[in-house]
Design a protein around this motif. Structure first.
Motif, PDB file in Angstrom:
ATOM      1  N   ASN A  30       0.823  -1.211   0.000  1.00 63.32           N
ATOM      2  CA  ASN A  30       0.000   0.000   0.000  1.00 63.32           C
ATOM      3  C   ASN A  30       0.859   1.264   0.000  1.00 63.32           C
ATOM      4  O   ASN A  30       0.541   2.252  -0.667  1.00 63.32           O
ATOM      5  CB  ASN A  30      -0.926   0.016   1.219  1.00 63.32           C
ATOM      6  N   LEU A  31       1.970   1.230   0.741  1.00 63.75           N
ATOM      7  CA  LEU A  31       2.894   2.360   0.761  1.00 63.75           C
ATOM      8  C   LEU A  31       3.529   2.532  -0.617  1.00 63.75           C
ATOM      9  O   LEU A  31       3.693   3.663  -1.102  1.00 63.75           O
ATOM     10  CB  LEU A  31       3.986   2.128   1.810  1.00 63.75           C
ATOM     11  N   ALA A  32       3.863   1.427  -1.251  1.00 59.09           N
ATOM     12  CA  ALA A  32       4.447   1.473  -2.596  1.00 59.09           C
ATOM     13  C   ALA A  32       3.464   2.091  -3.592  1.00 59.09           C
ATOM     14  O   ALA A  32       3.852   2.891  -4.451  1.00 59.09           O
ATOM     15  CB  ALA A  32       4.834   0.063  -3.049  1.00 59.09           C
ATOM     16  N   THR A  33       2.197   1.727  -3.457  1.00 63.58           N
ATOM     17  CA  THR A  33       1.160   2.286  -4.333  1.00 63.58           C
ATOM     18  C   THR A  33       1.067   3.794  -4.154  1.00 63.58           C
ATOM     19  O   THR A  33       0.956   4.551  -5.125  1.00 63.58           O
ATOM     20  CB  THR A  33      -0.213   1.646  -4.022  1.00 63.58           C
ATOM     21  N   ALA A  34       1.132   4.254  -2.904  1.00 63.25           N
ATOM     22  CA  ALA A  34       1.052   5.691  -2.609  1.00 63.25           C
ATOM     23  C   ALA A  34       2.239   6.444  -3.210  1.00 63.25           C
ATOM     24  O   ALA A  34       2.079   7.528  -3.778  1.00 63.25           O
ATOM     25  CB  ALA A  34       0.999   5.906  -1.098  1.00 63.25           C
ATOM     26  N   VAL A  35       3.432   5.863  -3.093  1.00 65.07           N
ATOM     27  CA  VAL A  35       4.638   6.504  -3.635  1.00 65.07           C
ATOM     28  C   VAL A  35       4.535   6.617  -5.153  1.00 65.07           C
ATOM     29  O   VAL A  35       4.840   7.667  -5.741  1.00 65.07           O
ATOM     30  CB  VAL A  35       5.905   5.705  -3.245  1.00 65.07           C
ATOM     31  N   ARG A  36       4.104   5.539  -5.808  1.00 65.35           N
ATOM     32  CA  ARG A  36       3.976   5.528  -7.263  1.00 65.35           C
ATOM     33  C   ARG A  36       2.978   6.580  -7.734  1.00 65.35           C
ATOM     34  O   ARG A  36       3.177   7.239  -8.762  1.00 65.35           O
ATOM     35  CB  ARG A  36       3.520   4.153  -7.744  1.00 65.35           C
ATOM     36  N   THR A  37       1.895   6.747  -6.979  1.00 68.43           N
ATOM     37  CA  THR A  37       0.825   7.652  -7.392  1.00 68.43           C
ATOM     38  C   THR A  37       1.277   9.106  -7.416  1.00 68.43           C
ATOM     39  O   THR A  37       0.747   9.913  -8.185  1.00 68.43           O
ATOM     40  CB  THR A  37      -0.392   7.501  -6.448  1.00 68.43           C
ATOM     41  N   VAL A  38       2.255   9.453  -6.584  1.00 70.15           N
ATOM     42  CA  VAL A  38       2.785  10.826  -6.582  1.00 70.15           C
ATOM     43  C   VAL A  38       3.318  11.178  -7.973  1.00 70.15           C
ATOM     44  O   VAL A  38       3.063  12.269  -8.501  1.00 70.15           O
ATOM     45  CB  VAL A  38       3.906  10.979  -5.531  1.00 70.15           C
ATOM     46  N   VAL A  39       4.055  10.242  -8.565  1.00 73.02           N
ATOM     47  CA  VAL A  39       4.618  10.460  -9.899  1.00 73.02           C
ATOM     48  C   VAL A  39       3.501  10.587 -10.935  1.00 73.02           C
ATOM     49  O   VAL A  39       3.543  11.458 -11.813  1.00 73.02           O
ATOM     50  CB  VAL A  39       5.557   9.299 -10.295  1.00 73.02           C
ATOM     51  N   VAL A  40       2.487   9.725 -10.819  1.00 77.09           N
ATOM     52  CA  VAL A  40       1.388   9.715 -11.788  1.00 77.09           C
ATOM     53  C   VAL A  40       0.628  11.044 -11.775  1.00 77.09           C
ATOM     54  O   VAL A  40       0.313  11.608 -12.824  1.00 77.09           O
ATOM     55  CB  VAL A  40       0.406   8.556 -11.510  1.00 77.09           C
ATOM     56  N   VAL A  41       0.330  11.559 -10.567  1.00 77.32           N
ATOM     57  CA  VAL A  41      -0.446  12.795 -10.475  1.00 77.32           C
ATOM     58  C   VAL A  41       0.355  13.986 -11.000  1.00 77.32           C
ATOM     59  O   VAL A  41      -0.212  14.908 -11.628  1.00 77.32           O
ATOM     60  CB  VAL A  41      -0.923  13.047  -9.021  1.00 77.32           C
ATOM     61  N   ILE A  42       1.664  13.975 -10.795  1.00 75.62           N
ATOM     62  CA  ILE A  42       2.513  15.047 -11.319  1.00 75.62           C
ATOM     63  C   ILE A  42       2.506  15.026 -12.853  1.00 75.62           C
ATOM     64  O   ILE A  42       2.362  16.058 -13.517  1.00 75.62           O
ATOM     65  CB  ILE A  42       3.962  14.917 -10.794  1.00 75.62           C
ATOM     66  N   MET A  43       2.649  13.822 -13.413  1.00 78.80           N
ATOM     67  CA  MET A  43       2.637  13.679 -14.868  1.00 78.80           C
ATOM     68  C   MET A  43       1.298  14.104 -15.455  1.00 78.80           C
ATOM     69  O   MET A  43       1.235  14.778 -16.497  1.00 78.80           O
ATOM     70  CB  MET A  43       2.944  12.229 -15.252  1.00 78.80           C
ATOM     71  N   ALA A  44       0.209  13.712 -14.786  1.00 79.36           N
ATOM     72  CA  ALA A  44      -1.129  14.065 -15.268  1.00 79.36           C
ATOM     73  C   ALA A  44      -1.332  15.577 -15.254  1.00 79.36           C
ATOM     74  O   ALA A  44      -1.896  16.153 -16.195  1.00 79.36           O
ATOM     75  CB  ALA A  44      -2.187  13.375 -14.404  1.00 79.36           C
ATOM     76  N   PHE A  45      -0.850  16.234 -14.189  1.00 80.93           N
ATOM     77  CA  PHE A  45      -0.999  17.689 -14.087  1.00 80.93           C
ATOM     78  C   PHE A  45      -0.175  18.399 -15.160  1.00 80.93           C
ATOM     79  O   PHE A  45      -0.628  19.394 -15.756  1.00 80.93           O
ATOM     80  CB  PHE A  45      -0.561  18.173 -12.702  1.00 80.93           C
ATOM     81  N   ILE A  46       1.026  17.898 -15.415  1.00 85.19           N
ATOM     82  CA  ILE A  46       1.886  18.499 -16.455  1.00 85.19           C
ATOM     83  C   ILE A  46       1.190  18.436 -17.812  1.00 85.19           C
ATOM     84  O   ILE A  46       1.229  19.398 -18.595  1.00 85.19           O
ATOM     85  CB  ILE A  46       3.249  17.775 -16.516  1.00 85.19           C
ATOM     86  N   MET A  47       0.520  17.304 -18.094  1.00 87.32           N
ATOM     87  CA  MET A  47      -0.188  17.165 -19.366  1.00 87.32           C
ATOM     88  C   MET A  47      -1.348  18.146 -19.469  1.00 87.32           C
ATOM     89  O   MET A  47      -1.630  18.694 -20.536  1.00 87.32           O
ATOM     90  CB  MET A  47      -0.689  15.733 -19.529  1.00 87.32           C
ATOM     91  N   VAL A  48      -2.025  18.386 -18.344  1.00 95.75           N
ATOM     92  CA  VAL A  48      -3.131  19.349 -18.333  1.00 95.75           C
ATOM     93  C   VAL A  48      -2.593  20.751 -18.633  1.00 95.75           C
ATOM     94  O   VAL A  48      -3.203  21.513 -19.394  1.00 95.75           O
ATOM     95  CB  VAL A  48      -3.848  19.344 -16.968  1.00 95.75           C
ATOM     96  N   VAL A  49      -1.443  21.078 -18.046  1.00 93.57           N
ATOM     97  CA  VAL A  49      -0.828  22.391 -18.271  1.00 93.57           C
ATOM     98  C   VAL A  49      -0.393  22.530 -19.731  1.00 93.57           C
ATOM     99  O   VAL A  49      -0.647  23.550 -20.388  1.00 93.57           O
ATOM    100  CB  VAL A  49       0.380  22.598 -17.341  1.00 93.57           C
ATOM    101  N   ILE A  50       0.267  21.498 -20.259  1.00 90.53           N
ATOM    102  CA  ILE A  50       0.768  21.527 -21.634  1.00 90.53           C
ATOM    103  C   ILE A  50      -0.368  21.699 -22.644  1.00 90.53           C
ATOM    104  O   ILE A  50      -0.243  22.435 -23.635  1.00 90.53           O
ATOM    105  CB  ILE A  50       1.560  20.242 -21.951  1.00 90.53           C
ATOM    106  N   THR A  51      -1.481  21.016 -22.391  1.00 90.29           N
ATOM    107  CA  THR A  51      -2.619  21.080 -23.317  1.00 90.29           C
ATOM    108  C   THR A  51      -3.513  22.288 -23.076  1.00 90.29           C
ATOM    109  O   THR A  51      -4.516  22.483 -23.768  1.00 90.29           O
ATOM    110  CB  THR A  51      -3.468  19.790 -23.222  1.00 90.29           C
ATOM    111  N   GLY A  52      -3.168  23.098 -22.068  1.00 86.73           N
ATOM    112  CA  GLY A  52      -3.924  24.320 -21.808  1.00 86.73           C
ATOM    113  C   GLY A  52      -5.346  24.085 -21.331  1.00 86.73           C
ATOM    114  O   GLY A  52      -6.258  24.865 -21.632  1.00 86.73           O
ATOM    115  N   GLU A  53      -5.545  23.013 -20.572  1.00 85.19           N
ATOM    116  CA  GLU A  53      -6.900  22.652 -20.136  1.00 85.19           C
ATOM    117  C   GLU A  53      -7.145  22.907 -18.640  1.00 85.19           C
ATOM    118  O   GLU A  53      -8.104  22.377 -18.074  1.00 85.19           O
ATOM    119  CB  GLU A  53      -7.155  21.165 -20.430  1.00 85.19           C
ATOM    120  N   ILE A  54      -6.292  23.715 -18.002  1.00 87.15           N
ATOM    121  CA  ILE A  54      -6.451  23.954 -16.564  1.00 87.15           C
ATOM    122  C   ILE A  54      -7.819  24.548 -16.230  1.00 87.15           C
ATOM    123  O   ILE A  54      -8.483  24.138 -15.272  1.00 87.15           O
ATOM    124  CB  ILE A  54      -5.335  24.883 -16.041  1.00 87.15           C
TER     125      ILE A  54
END
Length: 288
Positions: A30-54
């Motif tokens: 469960n801790l491993a899942t939480a650590v991995r998710t930090v990277v995923v949410v950062i990547m997802a937010f970067i894509m939102v910024v890049i595509t101008g969909e904020i």
């Protein structure tokens, strides 16, 4: 285009499983899942910024938001079950069971989403399903302890498949009028809150400092692979049918098994080779 994105999602999903298996070797799942998710949410937010969909985030309808949140919750539950299963079982056995969600996903897409039940989709789904069940090797001559352990990871893998099925259906409904990158970001925010909530509840957050640099590296790489897989998958889901995109994405089973044999040194059997061959044929039918 949806087919290409689905195949890319499968490739990145395969690396997710392999990298996660290495990363969670001595880490609470469960801790491993939480650590991995930090990277995923950062990547997802970067894509939102890049595509101008904020700005689109605050204008999402209540209906879409509810379905995306529910999709995020089912994803979180699926992850918790899946990564615990691969921690205590072989990746080449757990992944095929988890991907059995393809059968239920196709059925629900016909019933709930009213997608067309074409011959290639139905035949491809059937062949993939047969290949998946072939991969579910019978467990024989185990000690009581080994038998209990086997039942545990099989049960977790089945639960993961069920939650994954509802993830796809709920996400498709929630993404009808929402940009796929925005939808991925919202779902990931829900997942990260869910995952870290579990960590705090269990009191395993203190184990963060005990995670080795090697485990951190592979968990972060696994998270990056997940992020790429999601961006491709939900991009494909936004422009294609669930009944086609989801089964193609499950080709990751074959890629994962190949990588588990090469990297993790897991032993291939006649059943795994036959199952992989059938899944490949089924995927090919869906691409036609």
């Amino acid at each position: 285009m949806s087919v290409v994105l689905a195949l890319l999602a499968a490739l990145f999903a395969a690396f997710t499983s392999i990298l996660a298996k290495i990363g969670i070797e001595k880490v609470n799942s469960n801790l491993a899942t939480a650590v991995r998710t930090v990277v995923v949410v950062i990547m997802a937010f970067i894509m939102v910024v890049i595509t101008g969909e904020i700005e689109a985030i605050v204008s999402i309808s209540i209906k879409s938001l509810i379905f995306l949140i529910l999709s995020g919750l089912t994803t979180g539950l699926s992850w918790l079950c899946f990564f615990r299963a691969i921690q205590i079982g072989d990746v080449s056995k757990v992944v095929p069971i988890d991907k059995a969600s393809v059968v239920l996903t196709i059925l629900l897409s016909f019933i709930l989403l009213h997608e067309p039940a074409t011959l290639p989709v139905v035949s491809g789904g059937i062949v993939i399903s047969i290949g998946t069940f072939v991969l579910m090797e019978r467990q024989k001559k185990y000690t009581d302890k080994k038998r209990i352990n086997t039942k545990s990871y099989l049960f977790l893998a089945i639960l993961s498949a069920i939650f994954a099925t509802f993830t796809n259906i709920l996400a498709k409904v929630g993404m009808e009028v929402v940009d796929s990158n925005v939808a991925t970001f919202i779902r990931t925010v829900v997942i990260i809150l869910f995952a870290w909530g579990i960590v705090f509840f269990q009191g395993t957050i203190k184990e963060l400092k005990e995670i080795s640099k090697k485990s951190y590296l592979f968990l972060l790489l696994s998270g990056a692979a997940t992020g790429l897989s999601w961006l491709c998958y939900f991009g494909a889901l936004a422009i294609g049918n669930v009944s086609v995109v989801n089964p193609i994405d499950k080709f990751s089973v074959v890629i994962t098994m190949i990588l588990s044999f090469i990297i993790l040194k897991e032993k291939p059997t006649k059943r795994t080779i036959t199952g992989a061959f059938l899944i490949t044929i089924g995927t090919g039918l869906l691409i036609l």
